[in-house]
Design a protein around this motif. Structure first.
Motif, PDB file in Angstrom:
ATOM      1  N   VAL A 184       0.844  -1.190   0.000  1.00 51.66           N
ATOM      2  CA  VAL A 184       0.000   0.000   0.000  1.00 51.66           C
ATOM      3  C   VAL A 184       0.884   1.247   0.000  1.00 51.66           C
ATOM      4  CG1 VAL A 184      -1.981  -1.064   1.119  1.00 51.66           C
ATOM      5  CG2 VAL A 184      -0.189  -0.033   2.520  1.00 51.66           C
ATOM      6  N   TYR A 185       0.418   2.265  -0.705  1.00 52.25           N
ATOM      7  CA  TYR A 185       1.118   3.543  -0.758  1.00 52.25           C
ATOM      8  C   TYR A 185       0.297   4.545   0.047  1.00 52.25           C
ATOM      9  CZ  TYR A 185       3.011   7.906  -2.674  1.00 52.25           C
ATOM     10  OH  TYR A 185       3.576   9.147  -2.809  1.00 52.25           O
ATOM     11  N   LEU A 186       0.881   5.064   1.126  1.00 55.82           N
ATOM     12  CA  LEU A 186       0.187   6.009   2.000  1.00 55.82           C
ATOM     13  C   LEU A 186       0.609   7.428   1.652  1.00 55.82           C
ATOM     14  CD1 LEU A 186       0.623   4.188   5.451  1.00 55.82           C
ATOM     15  CD2 LEU A 186      -1.102   3.803   3.673  1.00 55.82           C
ATOM     16  N   VAL A 187      -0.360   8.304   1.406  1.00 51.10           N
ATOM     17  CA  VAL A 187      -0.057   9.668   0.960  1.00 51.10           C
ATOM     18  C   VAL A 187      -1.041  10.635   1.603  1.00 51.10           C
ATOM     19  CG1 VAL A 187      -1.512   9.429  -1.104  1.00 51.10           C
ATOM     20  CG2 VAL A 187       0.353  11.113  -1.086  1.00 51.10           C
ATOM     21  N   VAL A 188      -0.584  11.870   1.864  1.00 48.03           N
ATOM     22  CA  VAL A 188      -1.465  12.898   2.411  1.00 48.03           C
ATOM     23  C   VAL A 188      -2.095  13.718   1.302  1.00 48.03           C
ATOM     24  CG1 VAL A 188      -1.564  15.002   3.818  1.00 48.03           C
ATOM     25  CG2 VAL A 188      -0.268  13.034   4.620  1.00 48.03           C
ATOM     26  N   ASN A 189      -1.310  14.121   0.319  1.00 47.94           N
ATOM     27  CA  ASN A 189      -1.849  14.914  -0.793  1.00 47.94           C
ATOM     28  C   ASN A 189      -1.174  14.477  -2.086  1.00 47.94           C
ATOM     29  OD1 ASN A 189      -2.821  16.803  -2.596  1.00 47.94           O
ATOM     30  ND2 ASN A 189      -2.465  18.564  -1.263  1.00 47.94           N
ATOM     31  N   LYS A 190      -1.811  13.558  -2.803  1.00 42.58           N
ATOM     32  CA  LYS A 190      -1.192  13.034  -4.013  1.00 42.58           C
ATOM     33  C   LYS A 190      -1.268  14.008  -5.184  1.00 42.58           C
ATOM     34  CE  LYS A 190      -5.346  10.396  -5.353  1.00 42.58           C
ATOM     35  NZ  LYS A 190      -5.880   9.031  -5.568  1.00 42.58           N
ATOM     36  N   ASN A 191      -1.958  15.155  -5.007  1.00 40.58           N
ATOM     37  CA  ASN A 191      -2.016  16.164  -6.065  1.00 40.58           C
ATOM     38  C   ASN A 191      -0.801  17.093  -6.066  1.00 40.58           C
ATOM     39  OD1 ASN A 191      -4.559  15.441  -7.191  1.00 40.58           O
ATOM     40  ND2 ASN A 191      -5.584  16.399  -5.451  1.00 40.58           N
ATOM     41  N   LEU A 192      -0.042  17.114  -4.962  1.00 36.51           N
ATOM     42  CA  LEU A 192       1.196  17.889  -4.942  1.00 36.51           C
ATOM     43  C   LEU A 192       2.215  17.246  -5.871  1.00 36.51           C
ATOM     44  CD1 LEU A 192       1.610  18.625  -1.124  1.00 36.51           C
ATOM     45  CD2 LEU A 192       1.209  20.310  -2.914  1.00 36.51           C
ATOM     46  N   SER A 193       3.077  18.066  -6.466  1.00 35.26           N
ATOM     47  CA  SER A 193       4.073  17.536  -7.391  1.00 35.26           C
ATOM     48  C   SER A 193       4.940  16.476  -6.724  1.00 35.26           C
ATOM     49  CB  SER A 193       4.955  18.665  -7.922  1.00 35.26           C
ATOM     50  OG  SER A 193       5.632  19.313  -6.857  1.00 35.26           O
ATOM     51  N   ILE A 194       5.284  16.696  -5.456  1.00 32.61           N
ATOM     52  CA  ILE A 194       6.122  15.736  -4.750  1.00 32.61           C
ATOM     53  C   ILE A 194       5.386  14.413  -4.567  1.00 32.61           C
ATOM     54  CG2 ILE A 194       5.402  16.494  -2.428  1.00 32.61           C
ATOM     55  CD1 ILE A 194       8.275  16.101  -1.546  1.00 32.61           C
ATOM     56  N   GLY A 195       4.066  14.485  -4.304  1.00 33.42           N
ATOM     57  CA  GLY A 195       3.265  13.274  -4.179  1.00 33.42           C
ATOM     58  C   GLY A 195       3.161  12.528  -5.490  1.00 33.42           C
ATOM     59  N   LYS A 196       3.046  13.272  -6.582  1.00 38.16           N
ATOM     60  CA  LYS A 196       2.948  12.651  -7.916  1.00 38.16           C
ATOM     61  C   LYS A 196       4.236  11.921  -8.259  1.00 38.16           C
ATOM     62  CE  LYS A 196      -0.230  16.168  -9.721  1.00 38.16           C
ATOM     63  NZ  LYS A 196      -0.356  17.331 -10.639  1.00 38.16           N
ATOM     64  N   MET A 197       5.395  12.558  -8.003  1.00 37.00           N
ATOM     65  CA  MET A 197       6.672  11.943  -8.334  1.00 37.00           C
ATOM     66  C   MET A 197       6.908  10.686  -7.501  1.00 37.00           C
ATOM     67  SD  MET A 197       7.902  13.640 -10.788  1.00 37.00           S
ATOM     68  CE  MET A 197       9.555  12.976 -10.824  1.00 37.00           C
ATOM     69  N   ARG A 198       6.575  10.757  -6.225  1.00 38.82           N
ATOM     70  CA  ARG A 198       6.780   9.592  -5.369  1.00 38.82           C
ATOM     71  C   ARG A 198       5.844   8.453  -5.760  1.00 38.82           C
ATOM     72  NH1 ARG A 198       7.737  12.621   0.559  1.00 38.82           N
ATOM     73  NH2 ARG A 198       9.703  13.596  -0.080  1.00 38.82           N
ATOM     74  N   MET A 199       4.621   8.784  -6.104  1.00 36.90           N
ATOM     75  CA  MET A 199       3.666   7.754  -6.514  1.00 36.90           C
ATOM     76  C   MET A 199       4.071   7.133  -7.854  1.00 36.90           C
ATOM     77  SD  MET A 199      -0.464   8.017  -6.681  1.00 36.90           S
ATOM     78  CE  MET A 199      -1.447   6.758  -7.477  1.00 36.90           C
ATOM     79  N   GLN A 200       4.626   7.949  -8.762  1.00 38.30           N
ATOM     80  CA  GLN A 200       5.046   7.420 -10.053  1.00 38.30           C
ATOM     81  C   GLN A 200       6.185   6.428  -9.877  1.00 38.30           C
ATOM     82  OE1 GLN A 200       3.348   8.243 -13.010  1.00 38.30           O
ATOM     83  NE2 GLN A 200       4.443   6.373 -13.589  1.00 38.30           N
ATOM     84  N   GLY A 201       7.111   6.734  -8.969  1.00 32.24           N
ATOM     85  CA  GLY A 201       8.191   5.786  -8.694  1.00 32.24           C
ATOM     86  C   GLY A 201       7.657   4.475  -8.151  1.00 32.24           C
ATOM     87  N   TYR A 202       6.662   4.556  -7.281  1.00 28.83           N
ATOM     88  CA  TYR A 202       6.003   3.376  -6.727  1.00 28.83           C
ATOM     89  C   TYR A 202       5.339   2.559  -7.838  1.00 28.83           C
ATOM     90  CZ  TYR A 202       1.793   1.141  -4.645  1.00 28.83           C
ATOM     91  OH  TYR A 202       0.762   0.300  -4.315  1.00 28.83           O
ATOM     92  N   CYS A 203       4.589   3.243  -8.686  1.00 25.31           N
ATOM     93  CA  CYS A 203       3.864   2.550  -9.768  1.00 25.31           C
ATOM     94  C   CYS A 203       4.831   1.869 -10.745  1.00 25.31           C
ATOM     95  CB  CYS A 203       2.994   3.545 -10.537  1.00 25.31           C
ATOM     96  SG  CYS A 203       1.609   4.218  -9.597  1.00 25.31           S
ATOM     97  N   ASP A 204       5.893   2.574 -11.125  1.00 28.14           N
ATOM     98  CA  ASP A 204       6.827   2.025 -12.108  1.00 28.14           C
ATOM     99  C   ASP A 204       7.615   0.853 -11.539  1.00 28.14           C
ATOM    100  OD1 ASP A 204       5.913   3.905 -13.844  1.00 28.14           O
ATOM    101  OD2 ASP A 204       7.714   5.155 -13.841  1.00 28.14           O
ATOM    102  N   ALA A 205       7.901   0.887 -10.241  1.00 34.52           N
ATOM    103  CA  ALA A 205       8.599  -0.239  -9.617  1.00 34.52           C
ATOM    104  C   ALA A 205       7.717  -1.487  -9.630  1.00 34.52           C
ATOM    105  CB  ALA A 205       9.006   0.115  -8.190  1.00 34.52           C
ATOM    106  N   LEU A 206       6.427  -1.301  -9.353  1.00 27.90           N
ATOM    107  CA  LEU A 206       5.499  -2.434  -9.430  1.00 27.90           C
ATOM    108  C   LEU A 206       5.463  -3.003 -10.846  1.00 27.90           C
ATOM    109  CD1 LEU A 206       2.437  -1.100  -7.360  1.00 27.90           C
ATOM    110  CD2 LEU A 206       4.156  -2.755  -6.610  1.00 27.90           C
ATOM    111  N   GLU A 207       5.330  -2.110 -11.820  1.00 28.34           N
ATOM    112  CA  GLU A 207       5.243  -2.556 -13.219  1.00 28.34           C
ATOM    113  C   GLU A 207       6.494  -3.302 -13.643  1.00 28.34           C
ATOM    114  OE1 GLU A 207       4.641  -0.677 -17.714  1.00 28.34           O
ATOM    115  OE2 GLU A 207       4.532   0.626 -15.945  1.00 28.34           O
ATOM    116  N   SER A 208       7.670  -2.805 -13.186  1.00 24.64           N
ATOM    117  CA  SER A 208       8.938  -3.446 -13.569  1.00 24.64           C
ATOM    118  C   SER A 208       9.041  -4.859 -13.020  1.00 24.64           C
ATOM    119  CB  SER A 208      10.122  -2.606 -13.091  1.00 24.64           C
ATOM    120  OG  SER A 208      10.269  -2.684 -11.682  1.00 24.64           O
TER     121      SER A 208
END
Length: 339
Positions: A184-208
């Protein structure tokens, strides 16, 4: 004894008035012996520098503002220390404005600061999904602005960031290598640029690793510990994840409390990694695996950029700096080590 002015003091010392002035402001370009000589003579002659008058002549407040969403977070307290270190060496004061992640407070603070109360602003933002037109007042006044950590991509300004995407990718891959398959990825505000970048790293690691991304595993949390604990308690029992990647340290701490209440063994049944500068992370039971940002260095870098802008007076000159974070693996996610 009648009071003397800075010109008379400089004449007695056989120094320039600018040298005497810099000594009183604590400038680092004045050697220690000269500074002590100036201060000793000032005490002897009962001279008191008038910093306010000097600032008015220079049309400067000798003050910078630091706008942050919180200070309880160890990251921001360390960053502020870095900023203050540079500002102090330049003879500047620092005003702290705390938004508590309240966008309306941020707007009010910036509206107040554009009137020339400060010479420059260093800022970590609150509401990226909002209208940022109020920021244009700062640009019109040519007040230098530097973002750090959390930024507005649609506002032209210098930025100091960390490699959030790479750090998130590496942390998620670490959890996967430890056998986690429902992270699970826990986030406070995924609309912030920092939240987007961290979530993208999470998503791409799963895909890889051939694991499909599920929106159900992205948990929107808040800044309130009690509500986060209720949310996570329900989620841990319903989804039964085997891994947690927390985007901010308060969410990892909430996870620890919930796991304790539910008798979930961290490091065995549930592995946890989070972004954190928490000094006691090695002392938690089990010790917490962290992605540690160079907060103090980020603060110093942001302040250094700001003072370069103050010196060259070019509002259109912007710098973008990206610093590296460090993944420190402890017992919450595997055998203790460092990547």
């Amino acid at each position: 004894m009648d009071s003397i002015n800075i010109k008379q003091l400089a004449k007695k010392l056989n120094l320039s008035t600018s040298t005497v002035s810099r000594a009183f402001r604590g400038h680092s370009d004045i050697n220690r012996e000269t500074k002590e000589k100036i201060l000793a003579m000032a005490r002897e002659l009962n001279y008191q520098p008038n910093h306010l008058a000097s600032n008015l002549r220079e049309n400067k407040s000798k003050t910078i503002a630091v706008v942050v969403p919180e200070i309880a977070n160890n990251f921001f307290s360390r960053a502020i220390n870095g900023i203050e270190r540079i500002a102090r060496d330049r003879g500047y004061h620092v005003l702290i404005y705390l938004t508590n992640d309240d966008f309306e407070k941020e707007v009010a603070f910036l509206s107040e600061l554009h009137n020339g109360r400060v010479d420059g602003i260093i800022m970590s933002v609150t509401g990226e999904a909002k209208d940022h037109s109020y920021m244009h007042k700062i640009r019109k006044k040519s007040i230098p602005l530097v973002f750090f950590d959390r930024v507005y991509d649609d506002v032209m300004a210098s930025k100091v960031l960390t490699n959030d995407y790479e750090s998130s990718f590496t942390a998620t891959k670490h959890l996967l290598e430890q056998g986690c398959r429902k992270i699970v990825y826990l986030v406070v505000n995924k609309n912030l640029s920092i939240g987007k970048m961290r979530m993208q790293g999470y998503c791409d690691a799963l895909e890889s690793s051939g694991i499909p991304f599920s929106e159900d595993l992205v948990i929107d949390c808040s800044n309130e510990m009690s509500s986060n604990m209720q949310l996570l308690g329900d989620m841990f029992q319903s989804l039964k994840p085997d891994g947690v990647f927390a985007s901010v340290e308060r969410l990892a701490l909430a996870s620890y409390y919930v796991c304790h209440d539910l008798n979930i063994r961290i490091g065995e049944e549930l592995k946890i990694v989070c972004f954190s500068s928490l000094e006691i992370a090695p002392l938690l039971n089990p010790s917490l695996s962290t992605i540690t940002q160079p907060a103090f260095e980020m603060g110093k870098e942001a302040a250094s950029i700001l003072f370069r802008r103050l010196e060259d007076s070019d509002p259109n000159c912007h710098e973008n700096v990206v610093l590296g974070s460090e993944l420190i693996i402890r017992n919450s996610s595997g055998a203790a080590s460092m990547l």
